[in-house]
Design an enzyme around this catalytic site. Structure first.
Site, PDB file in Angstrom:
ATOM      1  N   ASP A  66      35.246  36.864  46.460  1.00 39.32           N
ATOM      2  CA  ASP A  66      34.150  36.444  45.584  1.00 39.32           C
ATOM      3  C   ASP A  66      33.989  34.927  45.546  1.00 39.32           C
ATOM      4  O   ASP A  66      33.886  34.327  44.468  1.00 39.32           O
ATOM      5  CB  ASP A  66      34.374  36.970  44.154  1.00 39.32           C
ATOM      6  CG  ASP A  66      34.715  38.438  44.106  1.00 39.32           C
ATOM      7  OD1 ASP A  66      34.008  39.227  44.755  1.00 39.32           O
ATOM      8  OD2 ASP A  66      35.704  38.808  43.441  1.00 39.32           O
ATOM      9  N   GLU A  70      25.874  44.015  42.359  1.00 47.01           N
ATOM     10  CA  GLU A  70      26.735  43.057  41.662  1.00 47.01           C
ATOM     11  C   GLU A  70      26.714  41.731  42.407  1.00 47.01           C
ATOM     12  O   GLU A  70      25.940  41.537  43.344  1.00 47.01           O
ATOM     13  CB  GLU A  70      28.164  43.593  41.548  1.00 47.01           C
ATOM     14  CG  GLU A  70      28.865  43.843  42.870  1.00 47.01           C
ATOM     15  CD  GLU A  70      30.228  44.509  42.696  1.00 47.01           C
ATOM     16  OE1 GLU A  70      30.527  44.980  41.581  1.00 47.01           O
ATOM     17  OE2 GLU A  70      30.998  44.561  43.681  1.00 47.01           O
TER      18      GLU A  70
END
Length: 298
Positions: A16, A200
């Protein structure tokens, strides 16, 4: 076709990733690993080569509401007044969900000092994760984040396989300080028929007058995970998803590319891809982006 994918540029678990470009260097931040809440890597050549700052924790102390080593998907902005603002998600024991929050520092690598309260928790919807900052041309600051409906159950490799829960991307206006929310959040995107159980990892930029929202679809722990994007004429939408994802498994030999964060100009991005499933290990890669109107490719 030229190869615009580079990497892995960090051969360690660095999922991420977010990118911050300053006059003094380029920085990347990633989800917790081991006892490090927020990992940091640095680049002195604009993002070509990277050095993981081993043992450095940009957020050594999470907010008093939060649990350490539960910190996901950070993002960092330069507020322009000598302060850097980090957005992160962490587990709240009182809410029994993740919440998104802010922390500040006078240097890019930290240490960042957390705000005493989260920005958003979205507890009934399953929590709030994956925050990312954005400043519009009029100076107004925002964050985008995901309501984590997939945490509520529903089966499958990452929850919500039965599609019972919503996993929308929310837009929250912020005060000029970048840490204080103002007004109510607005939903700007939700999953569609090709997104699997969730969307997401939002990241928002403005490119040639068009708002571009990057996101990932499907389960992070499967080969269906991808990097996608949607475009809109105004910040609140409506956002139209691109006809095909930007990166999927098999492109340039990648597996489950996701969690992308573009540079503010949209010409360069960092992202992760899976290199091992047990334990789940995701290295950082970079990509140059090319644009044809509102269509982006790597």
């Amino acid at each position: 076709m030229p190869n615009f994918i580079n990497g892995p540029v960090i051969s360690a678990n660095f999922p991420d990733p977010a990118i911050l470009v300053t006059s003094g260097g380029t920085y990347a931040f990633a989800t917790n690993s081991g006892n490090i809440n927020i990992q940091v890597a640095t680049s002195t050549d604009g993002g070509v080569t990277w050095e993981l700052q081993s043992g450095v924790d940009a957020l050594p102390n999470v907010g008093s509401w939060a649990t350490a080593n539960s910190t996901w998907a950070p993002d960092v902005i330069d507020r322009g007044d000598g302060t850097f603002v980090m957005y992160y998600a962490a587990w709240s024991t009182s809410h029994s969900t993740h919440c998104v929050a802010a922390a500040t520092s006078v240097t890019p690598v930290g240490p960042y000092t957390p705000e005493s309260h989260p920005i958003a928790c979205q507890t009934p919807g399953g929590g709030a994760i994956d925050p990312a900052g954005f400043q519009d041309t009029n100076g107004t600051r925002y964050i985008v984040y995901k309501v984590d409906g997939s945490s509520l159950g529903g089966g499958g490799p990452c929850g919500n396989a039965d599609g019972e829960y919503s996993t929308p991307i929310m837009l929250q206006e912020m005060e000029a300080d970048g840490v204080t929310p103002t007004g109510e959040p607005v939903q700007i995107l939700d999953r569609g028929q090709f997104d699997g159980p969730l969307i997401e990892a939002p990241a928002l930029i403005l490119h040639n007058g068009t708002y571009v929202l990057f996101f990932s679809s499907n389960c992070y722990n499967t080969d269906l995970y991808d990097i996608s994007y949607a475009t809109a004429p105004s910040i609140s939408g409506p956002y139209t998803k691109a006809s095909s994802p930007l990166l999927i498994t098999g492109d340039d030999g990648l597996t489950a590319p996701g969690g992308a964060t573009p540079r503010l100009d949209g010409e360069f991005m960092v992202f992760h891809a899976t290199v091992n499933t047990n334990p789940l290990t995701r290295y950082m890669y970079t990509a140059m982006a090319t644009w044809n109107g509102t269509i982006v490719s790597t």
